[in-house]
Design a protein around this motif. Structure first.
Motif, PDB file in Angstrom:
ATOM      1  N   GLN A 210       0.833  -1.191   0.000  1.00  0.00           N
ATOM      2  CA  GLN A 210       0.000   0.000   0.000  1.00  0.00           C
ATOM      3  C   GLN A 210       0.876   1.251   0.000  1.00  0.00           C
ATOM      4  O   GLN A 210       1.851   1.342   0.748  1.00  0.00           O
ATOM      5  CB  GLN A 210      -0.923   0.015   1.211  1.00  0.00           C
ATOM      6  CG  GLN A 210      -1.981  -1.077   1.182  1.00  0.00           C
ATOM      7  CD  GLN A 210      -2.907  -0.945  -0.031  1.00  0.00           C
ATOM      8  OE1 GLN A 210      -3.466   0.115  -0.291  1.00  0.00           O
ATOM      9  NE2 GLN A 210      -3.045  -2.035  -0.770  1.00  0.00           N
ATOM     10  N   ILE A 211       0.514   2.202  -0.828  1.00  0.00           N
ATOM     11  CA  ILE A 211       1.278   3.427  -1.020  1.00  0.00           C
ATOM     12  C   ILE A 211       0.428   4.606  -0.555  1.00  0.00           C
ATOM     13  O   ILE A 211      -0.767   4.686  -0.876  1.00  0.00           O
ATOM     14  CB  ILE A 211       1.679   3.611  -2.496  1.00  0.00           C
ATOM     15  CG1 ILE A 211       2.363   2.345  -3.020  1.00  0.00           C
ATOM     16  CG2 ILE A 211       2.572   4.825  -2.663  1.00  0.00           C
ATOM     17  CD1 ILE A 211       3.619   1.980  -2.304  1.00  0.00           C
ATOM     18  N   VAL A 212       1.031   5.522   0.184  1.00  0.00           N
ATOM     19  CA  VAL A 212       0.354   6.739   0.642  1.00  0.00           C
ATOM     20  C   VAL A 212       0.632   7.846  -0.357  1.00  0.00           C
ATOM     21  O   VAL A 212       1.780   8.099  -0.725  1.00  0.00           O
ATOM     22  CB  VAL A 212       0.832   7.149   2.043  1.00  0.00           C
ATOM     23  CG1 VAL A 212       0.131   8.421   2.499  1.00  0.00           C
ATOM     24  CG2 VAL A 212       0.570   6.021   3.033  1.00  0.00           C
ATOM     25  N   ILE A 213      -0.437   8.521  -0.810  1.00  0.00           N
ATOM     26  CA  ILE A 213      -0.332   9.500  -1.881  1.00  0.00           C
ATOM     27  C   ILE A 213      -0.943  10.807  -1.424  1.00  0.00           C
ATOM     28  O   ILE A 213      -1.993  10.829  -0.779  1.00  0.00           O
ATOM     29  CB  ILE A 213      -1.053   8.998  -3.158  1.00  0.00           C
ATOM     30  CG1 ILE A 213      -0.441   7.666  -3.612  1.00  0.00           C
ATOM     31  CG2 ILE A 213      -0.968  10.022  -4.277  1.00  0.00           C
ATOM     32  CD1 ILE A 213      -1.267   6.946  -4.629  1.00  0.00           C
ATOM     33  N   ASP A 214      -0.280  11.901  -1.780  1.00  0.00           N
ATOM     34  CA  ASP A 214      -0.819  13.234  -1.535  1.00  0.00           C
ATOM     35  C   ASP A 214      -1.185  13.833  -2.884  1.00  0.00           C
ATOM     36  O   ASP A 214      -0.359  14.441  -3.563  1.00  0.00           O
ATOM     37  CB  ASP A 214       0.216  14.108  -0.823  1.00  0.00           C
ATOM     38  CG  ASP A 214      -0.337  15.483  -0.495  1.00  0.00           C
ATOM     39  OD1 ASP A 214      -1.554  15.671  -0.656  1.00  0.00           O
ATOM     40  OD2 ASP A 214       0.443  16.369  -0.093  1.00  0.00           O
ATOM     41  N   SER A 215      -2.440  13.611  -3.303  1.00  0.00           N
ATOM     42  CA  SER A 215      -2.907  14.058  -4.613  1.00  0.00           C
ATOM     43  C   SER A 215      -3.699  15.339  -4.455  1.00  0.00           C
ATOM     44  O   SER A 215      -4.795  15.347  -3.903  1.00  0.00           O
ATOM     45  CB  SER A 215      -3.771  12.969  -5.266  1.00  0.00           C
ATOM     46  OG  SER A 215      -4.271  13.406  -6.509  1.00  0.00           O
ATOM     47  N   ALA A 216      -3.132  16.440  -4.978  1.00  0.00           N
ATOM     48  CA  ALA A 216      -3.781  17.756  -4.931  1.00  0.00           C
ATOM     49  C   ALA A 216      -4.143  18.136  -3.496  1.00  0.00           C
ATOM     50  O   ALA A 216      -5.183  18.718  -3.235  1.00  0.00           O
ATOM     51  CB  ALA A 216      -5.017  17.777  -5.819  1.00  0.00           C
ATOM     52  N   GLY A 222      -2.797   3.935  -2.747  1.00  0.00           N
ATOM     53  CA  GLY A 222      -2.705   3.165  -3.977  1.00  0.00           C
ATOM     54  C   GLY A 222      -2.027   1.838  -3.707  1.00  0.00           C
ATOM     55  O   GLY A 222      -1.603   1.535  -2.585  1.00  0.00           O
ATOM     56  N   THR A 223      -1.921   1.033  -4.750  1.00  0.00           N
ATOM     57  CA  THR A 223      -1.326  -0.294  -4.651  1.00  0.00           C
ATOM     58  C   THR A 223      -0.162  -0.404  -5.619  1.00  0.00           C
ATOM     59  O   THR A 223      -0.299  -0.061  -6.798  1.00  0.00           O
ATOM     60  CB  THR A 223      -2.368  -1.387  -4.960  1.00  0.00           C
ATOM     61  OG1 THR A 223      -3.489  -1.230  -4.086  1.00  0.00           O
ATOM     62  CG2 THR A 223      -1.765  -2.766  -4.771  1.00  0.00           C
ATOM     63  N   LEU A 224       0.968  -0.864  -5.132  1.00  0.00           N
ATOM     64  CA  LEU A 224       2.129  -1.091  -5.987  1.00  0.00           C
ATOM     65  C   LEU A 224       1.880  -2.351  -6.817  1.00  0.00           C
ATOM     66  O   LEU A 224       1.807  -3.450  -6.275  1.00  0.00           O
ATOM     67  CB  LEU A 224       3.380  -1.259  -5.125  1.00  0.00           C
ATOM     68  CG  LEU A 224       4.722  -1.304  -5.848  1.00  0.00           C
ATOM     69  CD1 LEU A 224       5.007   0.030  -6.528  1.00  0.00           C
ATOM     70  CD2 LEU A 224       5.838  -1.638  -4.874  1.00  0.00           C
ATOM     71  N   VAL A 225       1.674  -2.192  -8.121  1.00  0.00           N
ATOM     72  CA  VAL A 225       1.256  -3.315  -8.962  1.00  0.00           C
ATOM     73  C   VAL A 225       2.387  -3.893  -9.799  1.00  0.00           C
ATOM     74  O   VAL A 225       2.299  -5.032 -10.244  1.00  0.00           O
ATOM     75  CB  VAL A 225       0.093  -2.900  -9.885  1.00  0.00           C
ATOM     76  CG1 VAL A 225      -1.132  -2.555  -9.083  1.00  0.00           C
ATOM     77  CG2 VAL A 225       0.495  -1.720 -10.765  1.00  0.00           C
TER      78      VAL A 225
END
Length: 327
Positions: A210-216, A222-225
């Motif tokens: 699982q990835i933590v994202i700061d979008s806008a 998200g998921t590392l695929v």
């Protein structure tokens, strides 16, 4: 120095109220995730060019950068004047062949009548039939050639190869294009984040993390695929899938935090922190007394906070209730 002396004095000052030992918490080491902050880039899963299928002049262009298109939608029109001339020439050939065929069929009808009266021979009649068959074949072949040219003219329409967003339009209306030249680039198939991570963290990356994202400015996950095996310029390339990722700006950079390992750390409940005079304290039991221990907090993860320094394993934390923490 004066502030530090005051803080030390407060930290060692026994508190008047004694906490309930049944609710005390013994400090222990816990495992926390080590995060690495990197920038990811929003990219389209499929980047497909919309190409001209014939050469000619681009007489119409109905899209520009940023437009959303559907698969099969007409983006422009390429016109080649030579195709009109070829169609006119073939129509003239067909007209001449039709005239010859009419004459040959009339001769064949007349020959059949003469053969019944015994005026002509069967050999002559066979020749007339052959001539009619040859003309019919030439008409069919010429008609097929005309269909080919009509198909070429129809292929002047530049179609969107996939559903997505127009990322680039390298030509303008009125430009001369060659067969196979790209008129527009379409990004489709969904959008994802592409990361370039320092190679020292390569062994810590795992698909499905699982990835933590700061979008806008809005936190997301998200998921590392996919982790690509080839390292480029000291960087590991990885793809992250994010639900609802904005595609308004392709190639935009987004701040991402990825897990690169684990370490032992001391964490306490966030509610145990007390802030006084700009410094942070935790109420700790010292024998029969309760004192405020000065600490330096670290990252907050949910309802717990990491303590960088100030506490040790085995310390007993007293709940920071109202009476305990009043001066």
């Amino acid at each position: 120095m004066r502030l530090l002396m005051i803080a030390a004095t407060i930290g060692l000052w026994p508190l008047m109220s004694m906490a309930d030992t049944a609710t005390d918490t013994v400090v222990s080491a816990s495992t926390v995730t080590e995060w690495k902050a990197v920038y990811g880039r929003i990219e389209a899963r499929d980047l497909v060019p919309a190409r001209a299928r014939i050469g000619g002049t681009l007489v119409a262009l109905s899209v520009s950068e940023g437009d959303l298109v559907e698969a099969g939608q007409t983006l422009g029109q390429v016109y080649d004047q030579k195709l009109d001339f070829q169609l006119s020439a073939i129509d003239a050939q067909l007209s001449a062949l039709q005239t010859q065929l009419g004459n040959a069929q009339a001769e064949l009808t007349r020959g059949e009548s003469l053969l019944e009266r015994g005026v002509t021979t069967a050999q002559r009649l066979d020749a007339l039939r052959t001539q009619v068959g040859v003309l019919e074949g030439e008409i069919a072949a010429t008609g097929a050639q005309r269909s080919v040219i009509e198909q070429q003219a129809a292929e002047g329409a530049v179609l969107a190869p996939t559903t997505g967003r127009v990322l680039n339009v390298p030509v303008t209306k009125g430009a001369v294009v060659m067969p196979g030249e790209a008129v527009a680039s379409i990004g489709g198939g969904g959008f994802y984040l592409r990361l370039a991570i320092p190679e020292r963290h390569a062994n810590a990356l795992a698909e499905g993390a699982q990835i933590v994202i700061d979008s806008a400015g809005q936190p997301a996950s998200g998921t590392l695929v996919r982790v690509y095996p080839q390292i480029e310029n000291g960087r590991v390339i990885a793809d992250v899938e994010v639900d609802g990722l904005s595609s308004a700006f392709v190639d935009a950079r987004v701040l991402v935090r990825i897990p690169v390992g684990e370490r032992a750390a001391i964490t306490v409940p966030v509610v145990s922190l007390i802030t006084r005079s700009g410094m942070d304290f935790v109420p700790v039991r010292d024998g029969d007394d309760v004192v405020l221990r000065a600490v330096i907090p670290g990252d907050v993860q949910g309802d717990v906070v990491e303590i960088v320094t100030g506490l040790a394993v085995g310390d007993v934390i007293v709940p920071a209730d109202g009476e305990c923490c009043d001066e």
